[in-house]
Scaffold this active site. Sequence first.
Site, PDB file in Angstrom:
ATOM      1  N   CYS A   1       0.719   2.649  -8.083  1.00 25.11           N
ATOM      2  CA  CYS A   1       1.761   3.695  -8.114  1.00 25.11           C
ATOM      3  C   CYS A   1       2.209   3.736  -9.571  1.00 25.11           C
ATOM      4  O   CYS A   1       3.264   4.491  -9.977  1.00 25.11           O
ATOM      5  CB  CYS A   1       2.668   2.988  -7.531  1.00 25.11           C
ATOM      6  SG  CYS A   1       2.018   3.291  -5.507  1.00 25.11           S
TER       7      CYS A   1
ATOM      8  N   ASN B   1       2.006  -7.240  -4.832  1.00 26.37           N
ATOM      9  CA  ASN B   1       0.547  -6.470  -5.160  1.00 26.37           C
ATOM     10  C   ASN B   1      -0.143  -6.663  -6.410  1.00 26.37           C
ATOM     11  O   ASN B   1      -1.055  -6.274  -6.572  1.00 26.37           O
ATOM     12  CB  ASN B   1       1.025  -5.043  -5.148  1.00 26.37           C
ATOM     13  CG  ASN B   1       2.331  -4.651  -6.027  1.00 26.37           C
ATOM     14  OD1 ASN B   1       3.247  -5.151  -5.877  1.00 26.37           O
ATOM     15  ND2 ASN B   1       2.315  -3.625  -6.708  1.00 26.37           N
TER      16      ASN B   1
ATOM     17  N   GLY C   1       3.575   3.689   3.231  1.00 22.78           N
ATOM     18  CA  GLY C   1       4.214   2.346   3.174  1.00 22.78           C
ATOM     19  C   GLY C   1       5.332   2.832   2.178  1.00 22.78           C
ATOM     20  O   GLY C   1       6.350   2.210   2.374  1.00 22.78           O
TER      21      GLY C   1
ATOM     22  N   HIS D   1      -4.010   2.250   4.668  1.00 30.17           N
ATOM     23  CA  HIS D   1      -4.966   2.307   3.462  1.00 30.17           C
ATOM     24  C   HIS D   1      -5.424   0.924   3.001  1.00 30.17           C
ATOM     25  O   HIS D   1      -6.280   0.777   2.048  1.00 30.17           O
ATOM     26  CB  HIS D   1      -5.035   3.295   2.814  1.00 30.17           C
ATOM     27  CG  HIS D   1      -4.011   3.223   1.563  1.00 30.17           C
ATOM     28  ND1 HIS D   1      -4.120   3.037   0.201  1.00 30.17           N
ATOM     29  CD2 HIS D   1      -2.596   3.371   1.613  1.00 30.17           C
ATOM     30  CE1 HIS D   1      -3.183   3.021  -0.594  1.00 30.17           C
ATOM     31  NE2 HIS D   1      -2.071   3.105   0.344  1.00 30.17           N
TER      32      HIS D   1
END
Length: 395
Positions: A326, A152, A70, A202
Amino acid sequence: MNIYLDHGATTPCDKAVVDKMLPFMTDVFGNADSLHSFGRQSAKAVSQARQDIAAVLNCQPNEVYFTASGTEADNWALKGAALMRKKQGKGNRVIISAIEHHAILTAAEWLKKQGFEVIKLPVNDKGIVEIASLEQVITDDTAVVSVMYANNEVGTIQPIRELCKIAHKHGALFHTDCVQAVPYLKLDVKDLGVDMLSISAHKFYGPKGVGALYIKNGVRIEKLLHGGEQERAQRGGTTNTAGVVGMAEALKLCVANMDKNNKHIAKLRDHFESRVLKEIEFVRQNGDRQNRIPSVANFSFEFVEGEGILMLLDFSGIAVSSGSACASGSLDPSHVLLSMGVPIEIAHGSIRFSFGKNNTMEQADYAADKLVEIIARLRQMSPLFNLKKGEVHNV
């Protein structure tokens, strides 16, 4: 008991997906771009996967481009669109939201170094971009606007259709990062009206290392990766046949079971949230309680540090996150929460719990039980909390 409550970071790969992939790791191993029979076998599987994904997105198969993640899809969309539009003389302004994934934030910073003007749209205290904020800053020299569909960290759902219409009114392209949205929201590119859309396998019980970018026919963007004629000469690199096949299978399963899974996940999350809010004091729930995906519960616990909560939960067998995976190496508080107006000292005590389809009510209760114990334990060691409770005494 080991409990995984970090589905926003990644999801376990479905066994049915693994089974679908296995032949392409052993028997059907040909390079999908080779002209011989081994290559044609792989190419046929890749073509079918592209058709399956296009059917879910309601687009043409030739509008689906496979990537390695992504993050790559986000970078390609933002950089590629901005660079091409500038080359075409259609503007050098880029607009993103302040709560985008780091893939978009860092790509925007790179564009800024190339001479682009980058504007970040603010969000309200619920973590939602308001329509008026885009209308106030967009101009006819805007190259591209990028706003994620679902956040997210707090799970809020953005008004993509309305934002997209505003962008198009000013001649700008519109991209949306749908990496977190896929398992929970219907993705119809025609209904949303977007020019580009990113996904990552994923996040919806597929394999790691494969993603996709939808690029609307007629939209031209610069290449991100050079070196081959793959993906209709737009993205160099040997096709990850097994990954592509797995992503398509995971996406089909996800869509087929979306309503059932959403109800189950939301029931667990809501039960967990009600216990946390009832049994722990000085806690702030972050995000919009209605306009959000069903998996995420984000809390800020005053007088304690998020890293301490995370570690003690981990020692109890419970996996959670203190923000985006991340950015897990950073000690800075969440840029999402700060953008929502959460005070920095409170933002430091934040944890994201993200539930999945395989979690159970027993697990939700166990996590709540342990969380209550851990917060109480950490606060016993907090001078600020003791001061707040009037329990600090002179020695």
